[in-house]
Write an enzyme that holds these catalytic residues in place. Structure first.
Site, PDB file in Angstrom:
ATOM      1  N   SER A 195       0.807  -1.229   0.000  1.00 31.19           N
ATOM      2  CA  SER A 195       0.000   0.000   0.000  1.00 31.19           C
ATOM      3  C   SER A 195       0.843   1.284   0.000  1.00 31.19           C
ATOM      4  O   SER A 195       0.527   2.226  -0.739  1.00 31.19           O
ATOM      5  CB  SER A 195      -0.966   0.003   1.185  1.00 31.19           C
ATOM      6  OG  SER A 195      -1.955  -0.962   0.975  1.00 31.19           O
ATOM      7  N   LYS A 208      -9.645  -4.247  11.637  1.00 30.67           N
ATOM      8  CA  LYS A 208     -10.789  -3.836  10.798  1.00 30.67           C
ATOM      9  C   LYS A 208     -12.128  -3.856  11.528  1.00 30.67           C
ATOM     10  O   LYS A 208     -13.003  -3.042  11.240  1.00 30.67           O
ATOM     11  CB  LYS A 208     -10.891  -4.776   9.589  1.00 30.67           C
ATOM     12  CG  LYS A 208      -9.982  -4.416   8.437  1.00 30.67           C
ATOM     13  CD  LYS A 208     -10.240  -5.405   7.309  1.00 30.67           C
ATOM     14  CE  LYS A 208      -9.725  -4.889   6.011  1.00 30.67           C
ATOM     15  NZ  LYS A 208      -9.936  -5.819   4.893  1.00 30.67           N
ATOM     16  N   ALA A 228     -13.218  -9.691   3.862  1.00 30.28           N
ATOM     17  CA  ALA A 228     -13.290  -9.420   2.423  1.00 30.28           C
ATOM     18  C   ALA A 228     -14.625  -9.877   1.860  1.00 30.28           C
ATOM     19  O   ALA A 228     -15.294  -9.147   1.112  1.00 30.28           O
ATOM     20  CB  ALA A 228     -12.140 -10.127   1.708  1.00 30.28           C
TER      21      ALA A 228
HETATM   22  P1  NAD Z   1     -10.799 -13.539   7.223  1.00 32.13           P
HETATM   23  O1  NAD Z   1      -9.854 -14.205   8.163  1.00 32.13           O
HETATM   24  O2  NAD Z   1     -11.643 -12.411   7.701  1.00 32.13           O
HETATM   25  O3  NAD Z   1     -11.815 -14.683   6.613  1.00 32.13           O
HETATM   26  C1  NAD Z   1     -11.376 -15.980   6.269  1.00 32.13           C
HETATM   27  C2  NAD Z   1     -12.459 -16.723   5.465  1.00 32.13           C
HETATM   28  O4  NAD Z   1     -11.856 -17.911   4.916  1.00 32.13           O
HETATM   29  C3  NAD Z   1     -13.663 -17.204   6.298  1.00 32.13           C
HETATM   30  O5  NAD Z   1     -14.818 -17.141   5.499  1.00 32.13           O
HETATM   31  C4  NAD Z   1     -13.289 -18.662   6.588  1.00 32.13           C
HETATM   32  O6  NAD Z   1     -14.437 -19.454   6.865  1.00 32.13           O
HETATM   33  C5  NAD Z   1     -12.647 -19.064   5.284  1.00 32.13           C
HETATM   34  N1  NAD Z   1     -11.763 -20.205   5.386  1.00 32.13           N
HETATM   35  C6  NAD Z   1     -10.632 -20.320   6.119  1.00 32.13           C
HETATM   36  N2  NAD Z   1     -10.072 -21.536   5.930  1.00 32.13           N
HETATM   37  C7  NAD Z   1     -10.865 -22.197   5.038  1.00 32.13           C
HETATM   38  C8  NAD Z   1     -10.813 -23.471   4.421  1.00 32.13           C
HETATM   39  N3  NAD Z   1      -9.834 -24.342   4.689  1.00 32.13           N
HETATM   40  N4  NAD Z   1     -11.794 -23.813   3.546  1.00 32.13           N
HETATM   41  C9  NAD Z   1     -12.797 -22.953   3.263  1.00 32.13           C
HETATM   42  N5  NAD Z   1     -12.899 -21.720   3.810  1.00 32.13           N
HETATM   43  C10 NAD Z   1     -11.944 -21.365   4.687  1.00 32.13           C
HETATM   44  O7  NAD Z   1      -9.937 -13.117   5.987  1.00 32.13           O
HETATM   45  P2  NAD Z   1     -10.203 -11.931   4.927  1.00 32.13           P
HETATM   46  O8  NAD Z   1      -9.596 -10.683   5.422  1.00 32.13           O
HETATM   47  O9  NAD Z   1     -11.639 -11.931   4.543  1.00 32.13           O
HETATM   48  O10 NAD Z   1      -9.296 -12.446   3.722  1.00 32.13           O
HETATM   49  C11 NAD Z   1      -9.713 -13.537   2.913  1.00 32.13           C
HETATM   50  C12 NAD Z   1      -8.881 -13.518   1.645  1.00 32.13           C
HETATM   51  O11 NAD Z   1      -9.148 -12.319   0.941  1.00 32.13           O
HETATM   52  C13 NAD Z   1      -7.366 -13.546   1.876  1.00 32.13           C
HETATM   53  O12 NAD Z   1      -6.801 -14.403   0.919  1.00 32.13           O
HETATM   54  C14 NAD Z   1      -6.937 -12.111   1.611  1.00 32.13           C
HETATM   55  O13 NAD Z   1      -5.627 -12.037   1.105  1.00 32.13           O
HETATM   56  C15 NAD Z   1      -7.925 -11.720   0.544  1.00 32.13           C
HETATM   57  N6  NAD Z   1      -8.151 -10.260   0.465  1.00 32.13           N
HETATM   58  C16 NAD Z   1      -7.924  -9.675  -0.738  1.00 32.13           C
HETATM   59  C17 NAD Z   1      -8.124  -8.320  -0.886  1.00 32.13           C
HETATM   60  C18 NAD Z   1      -7.852  -7.676  -2.218  1.00 32.13           C
HETATM   61  O14 NAD Z   1      -7.806  -6.438  -2.279  1.00 32.13           O
HETATM   62  N7  NAD Z   1      -7.710  -8.458  -3.291  1.00 32.13           N
HETATM   63  C19 NAD Z   1      -8.581  -7.526   0.199  1.00 32.13           C
HETATM   64  C20 NAD Z   1      -8.830  -8.159   1.422  1.00 32.13           C
HETATM   65  C21 NAD Z   1      -8.600  -9.554   1.537  1.00 32.13           C
END
Ligand code: NAD
Length: 288
Positions: free
Chosen positions: A24, A73, A137
């Site tokens: 960022s 967050k 996300a």
């Molecule tokens: P978080 O920890 O808030 O949520 C994790 C999610 O993954 C939950 O829904 C959980 O149930 C699920 N999960 C975990 N292990 C699992 C498995 N083995 N099988 C199925 N589901 C499973 O995380 P977050 O902040 O929401 O991030 C999630 C993803 O989104 C990450 O890969 C992060 O890098 C990505 N992300 C990308 C952006 C972007 O701008 N592209 C922004 C934010 C987050």
């Protein structure tokens, strides 16, 4: 970059932990330089134990605001004055704007995803989306998709600690928007197959596909078809196992890099009132 910093330069922070790996600062400082805007963006390793002090500090120093990432967050709203409608519905904040001492929390992840879809030429409005995830996300995308006019959302998640959050998200979407949302257990493979078959867009909004779950997906190849748009919020690696399978079938695909760029662009606009120079940033960040 440091040559342009003067006594007039306004600070924008990023509060998260761990955060040293973040791209960022690289993105925002390049955009400030490119447009000749007098801001500097710095990342600070801050967790929940020092979050309140850090927010008060930014306010006292008249910073323009900050970004917020994990694990802050869903906590930072306690220290803010106002929330945007999407932040209120999502229960999460990733951008704070300081207007003369009044701090407003926004969530730009959902806007970032929806703008990225549009930028790719994928139309989601009036369509049905099946999406997996109930974390930060995923919730942001689900709420924004519903607010923007996606017709129907089939949300899947494991029955883990995030599942109850999805129950609330579905309730909020059904009560407060025109979108019809339904929640399913990700272990119900027949439901997943059926809902994907009936959808225009399929999205992975979990960490499955990135470390430590790199190379994995819960999707079977025969659940996909060539006219299904397949997207993944993961951007490291840029091609997850899900996107590999989707490309083999011939589906149009999108990874999480565009979402990363456009969530930043929306935050940039909230702080500066200017549009981020998207084409320049795509080139700078190597986004196709
Ligand atoms: P978080 O920890 O808030 O949520 C994790 C999610 O993954 C939950 O829904 C959980 O149930 C699920 N999960 C975990 N292990 C699992 C498995 N083995 N099988 C199925 N589901 C499973 O995380 P977050 O902040 O929401 O991030 C999630 C993803 O989104 C990450 O890969 C992060 O890098 C990505 N992300 C990308 C952006 C972007 O701008 N592209 C922004 C934010 C987050």
């Amino acid at each position: 970059m440091e040559k342009r910093i003067t006594g007039y330069t306004t600070l924008i922070g990023l509060l998260a932990t761990p955060i040293k790996h973040t791209s960022s600062p690289k993105m925002h400082n390049e955009a400030f330089s490119y447009l000749g805007l007098d801001y500097a963006y710095l990342a600070f390793e801050v967790g929940p134990d020092r979050l309140e002090d850090a927010v008060k500090g930014l306010k006292a120093m008249q910073a323009r605001g900050c970004n917020v990432s994990m694990p802050n967050k869903t906590i930072i709203h306690e220290y803010l004055d106002k929330l945007s409608p999407a932040a209120e519905l999502t229960g999460a904040v990733n951008t704070v704007v300081n207007d003369n001492g009044v701090l407003t929390g926004h969530i730009t992840d959902g806007v970032g995803y929806m703008t990225s879809l549009k930028d790719k030429g994928f139309d989601a409005i009036g369509k049905k989306m099946t999406i997996v995830g109930a974390g930060g996300a995923a919730t942001a995308i689900e709420v924004q998709a519903a607010l923007d006019g996606v017709r129907e959302l089939s949300i899947f998640n494991k029955k883990d600690a995030f599942y109850d959050r999805a129950v609330q998200t579905v309730k909020d979407i059904n009560e407060k928007t025109n979108c019809k949302a339904t929640l399913f257990d990700l272990d119900d493979k027949e439901a997943l197959r059926r809902e994907i078959a009936d959808s225009d867009i399929f999205t992975n909004a979990t960490g499955v596909g990135m470390k430590p779950l790199e190379g994995q997906t819960y999707v079977e190849k025969d659940m996909l078809r060539p006219d299904l748009i397949v997207t993944d919020v993961v951007y490291m690696p840029t091609k997850t196992r899900l996107l590999e399978i989707a490309e083999e079938i011939g589906c149009p695909t999108m990874n999480g890099l565009g979402m990363m760029l456009f969530q930043g662009a929306k935050a940039f606009e909230l702080w500066t009132g200017k549009e981020m120079p998207i084409e320049h940033m795509k080139e700078f960040l190597g986004i196709k």
